[in-house]
Every structure is written in structure tokens, then in C-alpha cells.
Design a protein around this motif. Sequence first.
Motif, PDB file in Angstrom:
ATOM      1  N   SER A  11     -58.924  17.834 -51.786  1.00 35.48           N
ATOM      2  CA  SER A  11     -57.885  17.573 -52.769  1.00 35.48           C
ATOM      3  C   SER A  11     -58.251  16.365 -53.631  1.00 35.48           C
ATOM      4  O   SER A  11     -58.070  16.382 -54.856  1.00 35.48           O
ATOM      5  CB  SER A  11     -56.554  17.314 -52.062  1.00 35.48           C
ATOM      6  N   PHE A  12     -58.790  15.320 -53.000  1.00 35.25           N
ATOM      7  CA  PHE A  12     -59.191  14.140 -53.762  1.00 35.25           C
ATOM      8  C   PHE A  12     -60.376  14.462 -54.674  1.00 35.25           C
ATOM      9  O   PHE A  12     -60.443  13.981 -55.811  1.00 35.25           O
ATOM     10  CB  PHE A  12     -59.535  12.985 -52.825  1.00 35.25           C
ATOM     11  N   ASN A  13     -61.315  15.279 -54.189  1.00 38.91           N
ATOM     12  CA  ASN A  13     -62.440  15.691 -55.036  1.00 38.91           C
ATOM     13  C   ASN A  13     -61.946  16.462 -56.253  1.00 38.91           C
ATOM     14  O   ASN A  13     -62.441  16.262 -57.362  1.00 38.91           O
ATOM     15  CB  ASN A  13     -63.436  16.535 -54.241  1.00 38.91           C
ATOM     16  N   ALA A  14     -61.000  17.345 -56.060  1.00 36.03           N
ATOM     17  CA  ALA A  14     -60.436  18.098 -57.188  1.00 36.03           C
ATOM     18  C   ALA A  14     -59.729  17.162 -58.159  1.00 36.03           C
ATOM     19  O   ALA A  14     -59.818  17.338 -59.375  1.00 36.03           O
ATOM     20  CB  ALA A  14     -59.476  19.164 -56.677  1.00 36.03           C
ATOM     21  N   TYR A  15     -59.040  16.151 -57.629  1.00 39.02           N
ATOM     22  CA  TYR A  15     -58.360  15.164 -58.471  1.00 39.02           C
ATOM     23  C   TYR A  15     -59.381  14.394 -59.322  1.00 39.02           C
ATOM     24  O   TYR A  15     -59.155  14.138 -60.500  1.00 39.02           O
ATOM     25  CB  TYR A  15     -57.574  14.209 -57.577  1.00 39.02           C
ATOM     26  N   LEU A  16     -60.519  14.037 -58.712  1.00 39.59           N
ATOM     27  CA  LEU A  16     -61.562  13.322 -59.455  1.00 39.59           C
ATOM     28  C   LEU A  16     -62.174  14.183 -60.555  1.00 39.59           C
ATOM     29  O   LEU A  16     -62.468  13.698 -61.646  1.00 39.59           O
ATOM     30  CB  LEU A  16     -62.677  12.876 -58.509  1.00 39.59           C
ATOM     31  N   LYS A  17     -62.394  15.449 -60.258  1.00 42.20           N
ATOM     32  CA  LYS A  17     -63.092  16.328 -61.203  1.00 42.20           C
ATOM     33  C   LYS A  17     -62.192  16.911 -62.272  1.00 42.20           C
ATOM     34  O   LYS A  17     -62.681  17.430 -63.273  1.00 42.20           O
ATOM     35  CB  LYS A  17     -63.763  17.463 -60.430  1.00 42.20           C
ATOM     36  N   ASP A  18     -60.876  16.811 -62.095  1.00 45.29           N
ATOM     37  CA  ASP A  18     -59.931  17.390 -63.040  1.00 45.29           C
ATOM     38  C   ASP A  18     -60.072  16.725 -64.399  1.00 45.29           C
ATOM     39  O   ASP A  18     -60.127  15.494 -64.518  1.00 45.29           O
ATOM     40  CB  ASP A  18     -58.506  17.210 -62.506  1.00 45.29           C
ATOM     41  N   GLY A  19     -60.129  17.533 -65.436  1.00 46.30           N
ATOM     42  CA  GLY A  19     -60.279  17.015 -66.787  1.00 46.30           C
ATOM     43  C   GLY A  19     -59.081  16.215 -67.260  1.00 46.30           C
ATOM     44  O   GLY A  19     -59.207  15.378 -68.153  1.00 46.30           O
ATOM     45  N   GLY A  20     -57.925  16.430 -66.675  1.00 43.95           N
ATOM     46  CA  GLY A  20     -56.727  15.714 -67.084  1.00 43.95           C
ATOM     47  C   GLY A  20     -56.586  14.346 -66.441  1.00 43.95           C
ATOM     48  O   GLY A  20     -55.774  13.543 -66.879  1.00 43.95           O
ATOM     49  N   THR A  21     -57.375  14.069 -65.412  1.00 48.64           N
ATOM     50  CA  THR A  21     -57.259  12.769 -64.748  1.00 48.64           C
ATOM     51  C   THR A  21     -58.497  11.905 -65.006  1.00 48.64           C
ATOM     52  O   THR A  21     -58.502  11.093 -65.914  1.00 48.64           O
ATOM     53  CB  THR A  21     -57.027  12.935 -63.237  1.00 48.64           C
ATOM     54  N   HIS A  22     -59.555  12.115 -64.245  1.00 47.33           N
ATOM     55  CA  HIS A  22     -60.730  11.252 -64.378  1.00 47.33           C
ATOM     56  C   HIS A  22     -61.970  11.984 -64.879  1.00 47.33           C
ATOM     57  O   HIS A  22     -62.927  11.335 -65.299  1.00 47.33           O
ATOM     58  CB  HIS A  22     -61.031  10.560 -63.048  1.00 47.33           C
ATOM     59  N   ALA A  23     -61.990  13.286 -64.820  1.00 51.09           N
ATOM     60  CA  ALA A  23     -63.063  14.142 -65.364  1.00 51.09           C
ATOM     61  C   ALA A  23     -64.446  13.693 -64.927  1.00 51.09           C
ATOM     62  O   ALA A  23     -65.360  13.563 -65.732  1.00 51.09           O
ATOM     63  CB  ALA A  23     -62.962  14.212 -66.875  1.00 51.09           C
ATOM     64  N   LEU A  24     -64.625  13.494 -63.645  1.00 48.56           N
ATOM     65  CA  LEU A  24     -65.929  13.103 -63.128  1.00 48.56           C
ATOM     66  C   LEU A  24     -66.948  14.231 -63.289  1.00 48.56           C
ATOM     67  O   LEU A  24     -68.144  13.977 -63.442  1.00 48.56           O
ATOM     68  CB  LEU A  24     -65.809  12.699 -61.650  1.00 48.56           C
ATOM     69  N   GLU A  25     -66.471  15.472 -63.288  1.00 46.21           N
ATOM     70  CA  GLU A  25     -67.368  16.617 -63.409  1.00 46.21           C
ATOM     71  C   GLU A  25     -67.940  16.761 -64.822  1.00 46.21           C
ATOM     72  O   GLU A  25     -69.025  17.294 -65.009  1.00 46.21           O
ATOM     73  CB  GLU A  25     -66.605  17.885 -63.027  1.00 46.21           C
ATOM     74  N   ASP A  26     -67.247  16.252 -65.821  1.00 45.12           N
ATOM     75  CA  ASP A  26     -67.663  16.395 -67.213  1.00 45.12           C
ATOM     76  C   ASP A  26     -68.765  15.381 -67.520  1.00 45.12           C
ATOM     77  O   ASP A  26     -68.519  14.176 -67.609  1.00 45.12           O
ATOM     78  CB  ASP A  26     -66.457  16.174 -68.131  1.00 45.12           C
ATOM     79  N   GLY A  27     -69.976  15.876 -67.706  1.00 43.53           N
ATOM     80  CA  GLY A  27     -71.121  15.009 -67.968  1.00 43.53           C
ATOM     81  C   GLY A  27     -71.088  14.350 -69.337  1.00 43.53           C
ATOM     82  O   GLY A  27     -71.751  13.329 -69.548  1.00 43.53           O
TER      83      GLY A  27
END
Length: 105
Positions: A11-27
Motif C-alpha cells: 500500500s505504501f509503495n502504491a502511495y509512493l508511485k501514484d501520480g497524484g501524490t509523489h509520482a516516484l514511478e514517473d521518471g
Amino acid sequence: MYGHGRNSVESFNAYLKDGGTHALEDGSRRRLRGSVAQYFFATMTVVAANLDKIIDFAAQKTEDGDDYEASIEAPRAKQRKPRRSSALQRVTHQRGRARRNPVRT
């Protein structure tokens, strides 16, 4: 057995990667060169996400009227088990053993 902990991590990983919050997945949000800079930025993103979660928790408790600081207790010191022998007994025992079984060279 591990379901609750794993669900929390995912759940925390999804929160980090979510584009609406921290967007860690977006390079495209981290235009930095080098792996050290990338790791540092990722670490700062995780720290920021943790702080956001803590602030949200405190705000929620304040809205609910709970005094969350009053319910937090300091950790208690662990009680040590007493030794079966005293320091003097251990020292004299070691000295006596050394005399009985001398080291041969």
C-alpha cells in the motif's frame, strides 16, 4: 501470517508511485544524472511521503478530538536476569582452571 505486513508495504509503495501524490514511478520528474543522485532523490521522496503520512495522522487525530500524544508511553527498560555467579566467582574459576590445565607448547 505475513499478510498484514505485506499489505502495508504494498500500500505504501502504491502511495509512493501514484501520480497524484509523489509520482516516484514517473521518471520525467527526476531529471538527474547518475545513480547516486537518483538514489538520493528517491530517498528524499520516501522521507517526504513518510512525513506526509505522519502529518495526516496527527491531523486526523486532532479532528477526531483524540489526544494522541497523551496515549503514547515511553518504552520501559528491560529487566536483566541476575547472573548465577558473581564476578569474583567467575574470575577465580578461570584462574583455577588455568592452573589445573596448563597450556603445553
